[in-house]
Design a protein around this motif. Sequence first.
Motif, short mmCIF file in Angstrom:
data_model
loop_
_atom_site.label_atom_id
_atom_site.label_comp_id
_atom_site.label_asym_id
_atom_site.label_seq_id
_atom_site.Cartn_x
_atom_site.Cartn_y
_atom_site.Cartn_z
N GLU A 74 31.87 1.85 24.52
CA GLU A 74 31.65 0.44 24.86
C GLU A 74 32.81 -0.41 24.34
O GLU A 74 33.40 -0.12 23.30
CB GLU A 74 30.34 -0.06 24.26
N LEU A 75 33.11 -1.46 25.09
CA LEU A 75 34.19 -2.36 24.69
C LEU A 75 33.72 -3.79 24.73
O LEU A 75 32.74 -4.13 25.40
CB LEU A 75 35.42 -2.18 25.57
N TYR A 76 34.44 -4.62 24.00
CA TYR A 76 34.19 -6.06 24.00
C TYR A 76 35.52 -6.77 23.82
O TYR A 76 36.36 -6.34 23.02
CB TYR A 76 33.23 -6.44 22.87
N VAL A 77 35.71 -7.84 24.57
CA VAL A 77 36.90 -8.67 24.45
C VAL A 77 36.48 -10.00 23.84
O VAL A 77 35.65 -10.72 24.40
CB VAL A 77 37.58 -8.89 25.81
N ILE A 78 37.04 -10.30 22.68
CA ILE A 78 36.76 -11.55 21.99
C ILE A 78 37.75 -12.59 22.52
O ILE A 78 38.96 -12.40 22.40
CB ILE A 78 36.92 -11.39 20.47
#
Length: 117
Positions: A74-78
Amino acid sequence: MPKAVNLADKLRLFSEHWSPKIVSQFNGHDVMVAKLEGPFDWHHHDDTDDFFLVLSGSLTIETEDGDVDLEPGELYVIPRGVRHRPVAHGEVHVLLMETAGTPNTGDKATAATKEWI
């Protein structure tokens, strides 16, 4: 001859936590691997987004608007300007992407020195 970057091999080359290592670059961005453990400092980046892809382990990205829990794959871009704090539950391996030269704390005075491996 071109050669693929093996992320697992790169992660075996170091043991320190919160010290991103550059493994490649593209379009002016550093592609890095890092080992994380425990909480990091609250910080933000004025000029760039912050990309996290969890390779192994469990990571929470705390923000002032709520938390994002990440598992392997899983990835997340802040978004730029958003105050955040990564918290690793045990040792976590991540792939990070940032504009080349971006300090990992958002402040050059307190940032880890990024080296190529």
